[in-house]
Design a protein around this motif. Structure first.
Motif, PDB file in Angstrom:
ATOM      1  N   LEU A  13       0.554  -0.983   0.318  1.00  0.00           N
ATOM      2  CA  LEU A  13      -0.176   0.062  -0.154  1.00  0.00           C
ATOM      3  C   LEU A  13       0.624   0.889   0.181  1.00  0.00           C
ATOM      4  CD1 LEU A  13      -2.683  -0.871   2.268  1.00  0.00           C
ATOM      5  CD2 LEU A  13      -2.479  -0.951  -0.350  1.00  0.00           C
ATOM      6  N   PRO A  14       0.340   2.277  -0.634  1.00  0.00           N
ATOM      7  CA  PRO A  14       1.118   3.351  -0.862  1.00  0.00           C
ATOM      8  C   PRO A  14       1.021   4.076   0.698  1.00  0.00           C
ATOM      9  CG  PRO A  14      -0.728   3.639  -1.031  1.00  0.00           C
ATOM     10  CD  PRO A  14      -1.155   2.064  -1.290  1.00  0.00           C
ATOM     11  N   TRP A  15       1.920   4.821   1.293  1.00  0.00           N
ATOM     12  CA  TRP A  15       2.353   5.493   2.760  1.00  0.00           C
ATOM     13  C   TRP A  15       0.982   6.854   2.387  1.00  0.00           C
ATOM     14  CZ3 TRP A  15       2.619  10.600   4.165  1.00  0.00           C
ATOM     15  CH2 TRP A  15       3.304  10.821   5.766  1.00  0.00           C
ATOM     16  N   MET A  16       0.526   7.052   4.092  1.00  0.00           N
ATOM     17  CA  MET A  16      -0.413   7.878   3.642  1.00  0.00           C
ATOM     18  C   MET A  16      -0.381   8.334   5.280  1.00  0.00           C
ATOM     19  SD  MET A  16      -4.020   5.281   2.582  1.00  0.00           S
ATOM     20  CE  MET A  16      -3.101   4.138   3.144  1.00  0.00           C
ATOM     21  N   PRO A  17      -0.682   9.611   5.446  1.00  0.00           N
ATOM     22  CA  PRO A  17      -0.254  10.509   7.167  1.00  0.00           C
ATOM     23  C   PRO A  17      -1.554   9.513   7.883  1.00  0.00           C
ATOM     24  CG  PRO A  17      -0.949  12.055   5.298  1.00  0.00           C
ATOM     25  CD  PRO A  17      -0.847  10.381   4.124  1.00  0.00           C
ATOM     26  N   ASP A  18      -1.087   9.484   9.293  1.00  0.00           N
ATOM     27  CA  ASP A  18      -2.063   8.993   9.993  1.00  0.00           C
ATOM     28  C   ASP A  18      -3.528   9.762  10.069  1.00  0.00           C
ATOM     29  OD1 ASP A  18      -0.004   7.713  10.956  1.00  0.00           O
ATOM     30  OD2 ASP A  18       0.603   9.917  12.505  1.00  0.00           O
ATOM     31  N   SER A  19      -4.225   8.373  10.303  1.00  0.00           N
ATOM     32  CA  SER A  19      -5.909   8.902  10.115  1.00  0.00           C
ATOM     33  C   SER A  19      -6.420   9.371  11.582  1.00  0.00           C
ATOM     34  CB  SER A  19      -6.623   7.786   9.246  1.00  0.00           C
ATOM     35  OG  SER A  19      -7.024   6.516  10.598  1.00  0.00           O
ATOM     36  N   ARG A  20      -7.168  10.341  12.186  1.00  0.00           N
ATOM     37  CA  ARG A  20      -8.220   9.844  13.404  1.00  0.00           C
ATOM     38  C   ARG A  20      -9.657  10.452  13.121  1.00  0.00           C
ATOM     39  NH1 ARG A  20      -5.514  15.301  15.537  1.00  0.00           N
ATOM     40  NH2 ARG A  20      -3.655  14.649  15.050  1.00  0.00           N
ATOM     41  N   MET A  21     -10.291  10.718  13.930  1.00  0.00           N
ATOM     42  CA  MET A  21     -11.567  10.763  13.838  1.00  0.00           C
ATOM     43  C   MET A  21     -11.945  12.311  14.203  1.00  0.00           C
ATOM     44  SD  MET A  21     -13.037   8.578  12.553  1.00  0.00           S
ATOM     45  CE  MET A  21     -14.968   8.646  12.761  1.00  0.00           C
ATOM     46  N   VAL A  22     -12.048  13.297  13.895  1.00  0.00           N
ATOM     47  CA  VAL A  22     -12.361  14.557  15.434  1.00  0.00           C
ATOM     48  C   VAL A  22     -14.453  14.659  14.789  1.00  0.00           C
ATOM     49  CG1 VAL A  22     -12.400  17.159  14.019  1.00  0.00           C
ATOM     50  CG2 VAL A  22     -10.385  15.391  13.622  1.00  0.00           C
ATOM     51  N   SER A  23     -14.494  15.038  16.215  1.00  0.00           N
ATOM     52  CA  SER A  23     -15.668  15.135  16.385  1.00  0.00           C
ATOM     53  C   SER A  23     -15.640  16.305  16.570  1.00  0.00           C
ATOM     54  CB  SER A  23     -15.667  14.951  18.025  1.00  0.00           C
ATOM     55  OG  SER A  23     -17.354  15.001  18.433  1.00  0.00           O
ATOM     56  N   VAL A  24     -17.265  16.986  15.769  1.00  0.00           N
ATOM     57  CA  VAL A  24     -17.123  17.960  15.889  1.00  0.00           C
ATOM     58  C   VAL A  24     -18.860  18.707  16.071  1.00  0.00           C
ATOM     59  CG1 VAL A  24     -18.157  19.769  14.276  1.00  0.00           C
ATOM     60  CG2 VAL A  24     -16.766  18.768  13.837  1.00  0.00           C
ATOM     61  N   PRO A  25     -19.593  19.288  17.090  1.00  0.00           N
ATOM     62  CA  PRO A  25     -20.086  19.267  18.017  1.00  0.00           C
ATOM     63  C   PRO A  25     -21.574  19.948  16.596  1.00  0.00           C
ATOM     64  CG  PRO A  25     -19.019  20.548  18.815  1.00  0.00           C
ATOM     65  CD  PRO A  25     -18.161  19.920  17.915  1.00  0.00           C
ATOM     66  N   GLN A  26     -22.686  19.108  16.965  1.00  0.00           N
ATOM     67  CA  GLN A  26     -23.249  19.748  16.071  1.00  0.00           C
ATOM     68  C   GLN A  26     -23.868  18.830  14.751  1.00  0.00           C
ATOM     69  OE1 GLN A  26     -26.523  20.611  18.039  1.00  0.00           O
ATOM     70  NE2 GLN A  26     -24.774  20.865  19.482  1.00  0.00           N
ATOM     71  N   ARG A  27     -22.434  18.343  14.610  1.00  0.00           N
ATOM     72  CA  ARG A  27     -22.161  18.272  12.815  1.00  0.00           C
ATOM     73  C   ARG A  27     -22.157  16.195  12.899  1.00  0.00           C
ATOM     74  NH1 ARG A  27     -22.266  22.325   9.863  1.00  0.00           N
ATOM     75  NH2 ARG A  27     -21.879  21.521   7.650  1.00  0.00           N
ATOM     76  N   GLY A  28     -20.756  15.783  13.738  1.00  0.00           N
ATOM     77  CA  GLY A  28     -20.485  14.745  13.874  1.00  0.00           C
ATOM     78  C   GLY A  28     -18.987  14.206  13.543  1.00  0.00           C
ATOM     79  N   GLU A  29     -18.592  12.935  13.398  1.00  0.00           N
ATOM     80  CA  GLU A  29     -17.369  12.119  13.718  1.00  0.00           C
ATOM     81  C   GLU A  29     -17.167  12.329  12.142  1.00  0.00           C
ATOM     82  OE1 GLU A  29     -16.779  10.056  17.469  1.00  0.00           O
ATOM     83  OE2 GLU A  29     -17.561   8.882  16.022  1.00  0.00           O
ATOM     84  N   PHE A  30     -16.120  12.691  11.964  1.00  0.00           N
ATOM     85  CA  PHE A  30     -15.311  12.617  10.572  1.00  0.00           C
ATOM     86  C   PHE A  30     -14.215  12.331  10.430  1.00  0.00           C
ATOM     87  CE2 PHE A  30     -17.680  16.648  10.897  1.00  0.00           C
ATOM     88  CZ  PHE A  30     -18.660  16.792   9.673  1.00  0.00           C
ATOM     89  N   PHE A  31     -13.500  11.145   9.666  1.00  0.00           N
ATOM     90  CA  PHE A  31     -12.459  10.668   9.357  1.00  0.00           C
ATOM     91  C   PHE A  31     -11.760  11.530   8.123  1.00  0.00           C
ATOM     92  CE2 PHE A  31      -9.574   7.969   6.586  1.00  0.00           C
ATOM     93  CZ  PHE A  31      -8.911   6.988   7.470  1.00  0.00           C
ATOM     94  N   VAL A  32     -10.703  12.116   9.008  1.00  0.00           N
ATOM     95  CA  VAL A  32      -9.225  12.551   8.452  1.00  0.00           C
ATOM     96  C   VAL A  32      -7.896  11.820   8.864  1.00  0.00           C
ATOM     97  CG1 VAL A  32     -10.884  14.663   9.243  1.00  0.00           C
ATOM     98  CG2 VAL A  32      -8.768  14.058  10.458  1.00  0.00           C
ATOM     99  N   ARG A  33      -7.302  12.319   7.503  1.00  0.00           N
ATOM    100  CA  ARG A  33      -5.361  12.330   8.021  1.00  0.00           C
ATOM    101  C   ARG A  33      -4.877  13.446   8.355  1.00  0.00           C
ATOM    102  NH1 ARG A  33      -4.304   7.323   6.827  1.00  0.00           N
ATOM    103  NH2 ARG A  33      -5.566   6.094   5.747  1.00  0.00           N
ATOM    104  N   TYR A  34      -4.312  14.170   9.125  1.00  0.00           N
ATOM    105  CA  TYR A  34      -3.589  15.082   9.414  1.00  0.00           C
ATOM    106  C   TYR A  34      -2.190  14.453   9.443  1.00  0.00           C
ATOM    107  CZ  TYR A  34      -3.236  19.437  11.414  1.00  0.00           C
ATOM    108  OH  TYR A  34      -2.529  20.773  11.831  1.00  0.00           O
TER     109      TYR A  34
END
Length: 288
Positions: A13-34
């Motif tokens: 697999l290609p290299w990818m930055p670390d992932s995390r779930m970012v919780s945003v009030p009133q919106r939900g959880e977002f999967f991001v790489r940062y």
């Protein structure tokens, strides 16, 4: 493809930055790489993917290069990949607001927004709706509008009718066959086919239909010229999905620096190195 061949592909697999779930009030959880650059003053690049894709399969060629120079944020949009699942109808404006809400949670003040295909409208809407949060734009293989001609409108109508049936009948084998036909054997991405298939299957079929409808109604012609931020447009000269003349019209409307590359809409898979060089060059130009 035999099981052992799939196992080998997934081990490369290609290299990818670390992932995390970012919780945003009133919106939900977002999967991001940062990936935060060690230099606190390094600009932040936000990578915004296209329709039926996700951040990884659109931008895997550029991750390793970009993190050398920038902080990098990549978001899976609603219903795409590991993106937010919601009962709300898909809206490009919501996707733009989602990215800014994630930026708020991560303490990011402004970004260079890199939008690929559908990500182009999302990047432009970010700039329009949050004028102080977007420093500059890089627009890849995208357009001002998607339904200006009668033929385009007819294709969208037909697509809405057959899309549910098509997705019901689409199997991993058919997806693999499609990708195999799109990626030349000489491409460095050819061995990633099994991974690409698995990532495409993460998409929510209802949202894909909704996202297509949203794209068909998008029209930035009345306001694109008012954005007023440094812009570069990567034009894919052999694009069979977004006509090059539509890409050129977008570049003209936004007074963008044009970087033309010899490739189809999936140039990021077909010629990953060429795509990476173009993205790096475009970001450098708008940051300067």
């Amino acid at each position: 493809m035999p099981v052992n061949a799939y196992s080998k592909a997934f081990s490369e697999l290609p290299w990818m930055p670390d992932s995390r779930m970012v919780s945003v009030p009133q919106r939900g959880e977002f999967f991001v790489r940062y990936s935060k650059h060690e230099n606190a003053n390094a600009p932040v690049v936000a990578l915004l993917h296209g329709w039926t894709g996700n951040a990884d399969i659109n931008f895997f060629p550029v991750y390793a290069e970009l993190v050398q120079h920038y902080s990098v944020l990549a978001v899976d949009h609603r219903g795409h990949g590991r993106g937010l699942r919601t009962n709300d109808r898909f809206a490009l404006e919501d996707c733009a607001d989602d990215v800014v809400a994630v930026m708020d949670q991560l303490g990011i003040s402004s970004v260079t927004a890199v939008g690929y295909s559908m990500g182009g409208p999302i990047a432009m809407l970010m700039s329009k709706r949050h004028t102080d949060r977007v420093h500059s734009l890089v627009l890849c293989a995208t357009a001002l509008e998607w339904s200006a001609t009668r033929n385009e409108r007819a294709r969208w109508k037909i697509g809405r009718v057959v899309s549910p049936v098509f997705r019901l009948l689409t199997t991993p084998r058919l997806i693999d066959r499609y990708i195999k036909g799109k990626i030349p054997r000489a491409s460095s991405a050819a061995t990633l086919r099994p991974w690409l298939v698995s990532e495409i299957r993460r998409n929510d079929s209802w949202t894909m239909n909704q996202a297509g409808r949203a794209l068909s109604k998008y029209d930035a012609r009345p306001w694109a010229a008012t954005l007023g931020v440094p812009t570069a447009s990567i034009v894919t000269s052999r694009d069979s999905l977004v006509a090059p003349n539509k890409q050129q019209a977008l570049a003209q409307a936004t007074q963008a620096t044009v970087i033309e590359i010899d490739g189809d809409h999936l140039v990021n898979w077909q010629k990953p190195e060429l795509f990476t060089a173009a993205v790096v060059d475009a970001i450098r130009r708008v940051r300067e």
